[in-house]
Design a protein around this motif. Structure first.
Motif, short mmCIF file in Angstrom:
data_model
loop_
_atom_site.label_atom_id
_atom_site.label_comp_id
_atom_site.label_asym_id
_atom_site.label_seq_id
_atom_site.Cartn_x
_atom_site.Cartn_y
_atom_site.Cartn_z
N GLU A 193 -54.22 -32.15 -19.24
CA GLU A 193 -54.09 -33.60 -19.21
C GLU A 193 -55.16 -34.18 -18.29
OE1 GLU A 193 -50.18 -34.38 -17.80
OE2 GLU A 193 -49.17 -33.34 -19.46
N SER A 194 -55.50 -35.44 -18.53
CA SER A 194 -56.48 -36.11 -17.69
C SER A 194 -56.05 -36.08 -16.23
CB SER A 194 -56.68 -37.56 -18.13
OG SER A 194 -57.54 -37.63 -19.26
N ARG A 248 -62.42 -32.64 -26.62
CA ARG A 248 -61.46 -33.64 -26.15
C ARG A 248 -62.11 -34.63 -25.18
NH1 ARG A 248 -55.98 -31.69 -23.91
NH2 ARG A 248 -55.71 -33.96 -24.04
N LEU A 308 -60.89 -37.42 -22.38
CA LEU A 308 -60.23 -36.55 -21.41
C LEU A 308 -61.10 -36.45 -20.15
CD1 LEU A 308 -57.84 -34.45 -20.95
CD2 LEU A 308 -59.50 -32.72 -21.70
#
Length: 262
Positions: free
Chosen positions: A24-25, A47, A53
């Motif tokens: 996840e970011s 991504r 991202l």
């Protein structure tokens, strides 16, 4: 994905693609070394480009660092990161307890440091890496160049008293010269065939003068993601005691590595 991609490369890709969903970011991510980990880096780069991202990547080798920068991942050092949310890497072997042999790509020292500095370690692999007992793959041991032949002799003497089937030890070569790791060390490959007590072996090896680290990863891996040539993926979580299945769909015309010439 190229229509010419082999079943084994397809398996590596779908494992990497599924594992990339753990990211996840805002995360600080350990990036492994080797052919399967390279797929993961490329999937994360996709991504970054397509989803925005935003992550910090800590590579486990100079090769991975170069690849990560090429695909747009922000690369930092472990000293800058201090601690990581997750590390995703490949493995040369893993058993039912998710103990590993790593180091076939020559980066076991950085890989182990990065993995143990993470909240979670995820291994991505194809089915051939799953074994009942570790040891068919030669166990890499990183040693300092000074007195490496003495270190080799000490290793040979030590393993005769342990629960293994083979005793051959070879110096890893790069052409006609000894292979040199990113830290300037050599690697001795132990052809043990069968490791009866991996935990004991890992502890004993690191007591030998000249040994920097060994390629046994014991109680480090949390999740293994196994990809198959037909797109199926199995996810085994050792902490939760669960195994689940998934499937990765991909377009036959997409080749994630085409822009890198790989």
């Amino acid at each position: 994905m190229s229509a010419d991609l082999s079943p084994i490369d397809t398996a590596k890709f779908v494992a990497a693609k599924r594992a990339s969903a753990f990211i996840e970011s805002g995360m600080k991510v350990g990036l492994g070394t080797g052919s399967t980990a390279a797929w993961l880096v490329q999937c994360l780069g996709e991504r970054v480009r397509n989803e925005g991202l935003s992550i910090k990547g800590v590579p486990t080798s100079s090769r991975t660092a170069e690849l990560a920068r090429n695909v747009g991942i922000d690369v930092i050092s472990l000293d800058e990161a201090r601690w990581l949310d997750i590390t995703i890497d490949g493995a040369d072997e893993f058993d039912g307890e998710l103990n590993l042999i790593k180091g076939g790509g020559g980066a076991l020292l950085q890989e182990k440091i990065v993995a143990t500095a993470s909240d979670r370690m995820v291994v991505i692999a194809d089915p051939s890496k799953h074994v009942q007992t570790l040891g068919a793959f030669p166990l890499p041991v990183e040693v300092i160049p000074f007195g490496w032949q003495t270190t080799k002799a000490l290793l040979e003497e030590t393993i005769t008293a342990l629960d293994v089937l083979g005793d051959q030890i070879t110096l890893r070569m790069n052409g006609d010269r000894a292979y040199v790791t990113d830290e300037g060390n050599h690697i001795l490959d132990l052809h043990l065939k069968h490791i009866g007590n991996a935990r004991q072996l890992a502890l004993v090896l690191n007591q030998i003068p000249g040994v920097v680290e060994n390629g046994l990863f014991i109680d480090i891996c949390d999740i293994v993601v196994v990809g198959h040539g037909d797109g199926r993926v199995e996810i085994q979580d050792i902490n939760e005691g669960t195994t689940e299945e998934d499937r990765i769909e991909f377009a036959e015309t997409i080749n994630l590595f085409s822009d890198l010439g790989e």
